[in-house]
Structure formats: structure tokens, C-alpha cells
Design a protein around this motif. Structure first.
Motif, mmCIF file in Angstrom:
data_model
loop_
_atom_site.group_PDB
_atom_site.id
_atom_site.type_symbol
_atom_site.label_atom_id
_atom_site.label_comp_id
_atom_site.label_asym_id
_atom_site.label_seq_id
_atom_site.Cartn_x
_atom_site.Cartn_y
_atom_site.Cartn_z
ATOM 1 N N SER A 276 -21.012 -20.293 -12.973
ATOM 2 C CA SER A 276 -21.640 -20.865 -14.166
ATOM 3 C C SER A 276 -20.554 -21.525 -15.005
ATOM 4 O O SER A 276 -19.363 -21.223 -14.857
ATOM 5 N N ILE A 277 -20.954 -22.397 -15.896
ATOM 6 C CA ILE A 277 -19.982 -23.014 -16.795
ATOM 7 C C ILE A 277 -19.393 -21.954 -17.717
ATOM 8 O O ILE A 277 -18.207 -21.986 -18.037
ATOM 9 N N ALA A 278 -20.192 -20.971 -18.127
ATOM 10 C CA ALA A 278 -19.674 -19.882 -18.965
ATOM 11 C C ALA A 278 -18.527 -19.158 -18.264
ATOM 12 O O ALA A 278 -17.456 -18.943 -18.848
ATOM 13 N N GLY A 279 -18.735 -18.791 -17.018
ATOM 14 C CA GLY A 279 -17.678 -18.118 -16.261
ATOM 15 C C GLY A 279 -16.462 -18.997 -16.071
ATOM 16 O O GLY A 279 -15.321 -18.525 -16.105
ATOM 17 N N THR A 280 -16.692 -20.293 -15.891
ATOM 18 C CA THR A 280 -15.590 -21.222 -15.702
ATOM 19 C C THR A 280 -14.759 -21.358 -16.975
ATOM 20 O O THR A 280 -13.529 -21.440 -16.912
ATOM 21 N N LEU A 281 -15.392 -21.364 -18.144
ATOM 22 C CA LEU A 281 -14.651 -21.409 -19.402
ATOM 23 C C LEU A 281 -13.691 -20.227 -19.504
ATOM 24 O O LEU A 281 -12.521 -20.384 -19.858
#
Length: 177
Positions: A53-58
């Protein structure tokens, strides 16, 4: 805070360091654009078969940037910009991000990136890219290698984020307007 508010600083070393830092700044700006302005549902969206997810990537990119910058500086990693828990608690950052709000996620990434970028400018000015750094006993690399590692990791995940973002709302392109 908007990443575009952070100026690209002039490097005090030759063209190689300036170009590597420019490339990292550019990919940071691309990632900020691709990951920016999303709500929690969009940040946490997964697009099978990937679990990314983008959240995890951040969280992942903030952690990588801090860990490898610390290695290049010969210091222990500092606290995350979101200081309510240590970096070690992000070991499963792809899922641990689930308890963070969009604001917390963006503050974590932007804060870490700003600190690390300023530190890289200082590292380049103080000894350059040929200085050795040790991560684990017996594993020695140069600052140059660490900077390339950070750039490579950001490029990989910016590409993934670009695909996810296109699936979310159709945003395409390489550079923010």
C-alpha cells in the motif's frame, strides 16, 4: 509541509555528488506527488496480487532513508519524525502503518526526508562520497554506495506507487506539474 518547499541545495563537491543528490531530490518529488493528497482509504488500498500500500511505502521509505543515511554518517539511526515509537516497531512497516492517520504518515515521510537531505548535504561537504561506512561487522561500503542504495530504493517504490496511484484516481506522469 510540501516537499516542493524544500530547496535543492547547492552541493560543495563535484558534479557526481551534485547529480546523485539531484536525482534523489527528483525522485523524492515524484514520490511526494504520487503519494500526496490521499485519504486513509486510498493510502491503505491494496491492489492484488500485491500486498503493498502507499501507506506502507511511506513508512518503508522513511525507515530506509534514515537507516542508510545513519550508516553513511557513522551514527545510530535517530528517532522517526513520528516519535511516539522507535524504528524497530516498524519492522513490519507494510502492515504496521495501519494504525497511522494520513497526517502522521505524511509527517513521518516528509520529516525524515528533510532531515536526511540536509544531512547528505553536510556529508558531501565533509569528506565526500568516498568515506567508508560500516553497517555490520565485515560489511563496508562507501557513502557513494549508500546514496545509490537510497536512490535505487526510492526509484523502485516510486514506480510501484505510480501504478497504485493510477489505479486509485488515474494520476499519470513522471513529474509533478
Amino acid at each position: 509541509m510540501d516537499y516542493t518547499d524544500i530547496p535543492i541545495q547547492e552541493c560543495l563537491q563535484g558534479p557526481e555528488a551534485a547529480m546523485l543528490l539531484f536525482a534523489l531530490d527528483r525522485v523524492h518529488r515524484q514520490f511526494a506527488w504520487k503519494s500526496g493528497g490521499l485519504d486513509a482509504r486510498q493510502l491503505y488500498a491494496k491492489h492484488p496480487p500485491s500486498g503493498v500500500s502507499i501507506a506502507g511505502t511511506l513508512v518503508h521509505l522513511a525507515k530506509v532513508e534514515e537507516m542508510w543515511t545513519a550508516s553513511a554518517a557513522g551514527r545510530e539511526p535517530g528517532p522517526p519524525a513520528r516519535g511516539d515509537r522507535p524504528w524497530e516497531s516498524y519492522d513490519a512497516e507494510w502492515t504496521d502503518a495501519l494504525d497511522a492517520s494520513p497526517q502522521e504518515l505524511y509527517e513521518l515521510w516528509y520529516g525524515t526526508i528533510a532531515r536526511c537531505r540536509a544531512e547528505w548535504a553536510g556529508l558531501v561537504a565533509d569528506g565526500g562520497l568516498d568515506v567508508a561506512c560500516t553497517d555490520d561487522p565485515g560489511w563496508v561500503v562507501s557513502r557513494r554506495r549508500r546514496l545509490v542504495d537510497i536512490l535505487e530504493e526510492n526509484l523502485l517504490h516510486t514506480g510501484q506507487t505510480s501504478i497504485i496511484r493510477e489505479a486509485i484516481d488515474g494520476l499519470v506522469g513522471n513529474d509533478p506539474p
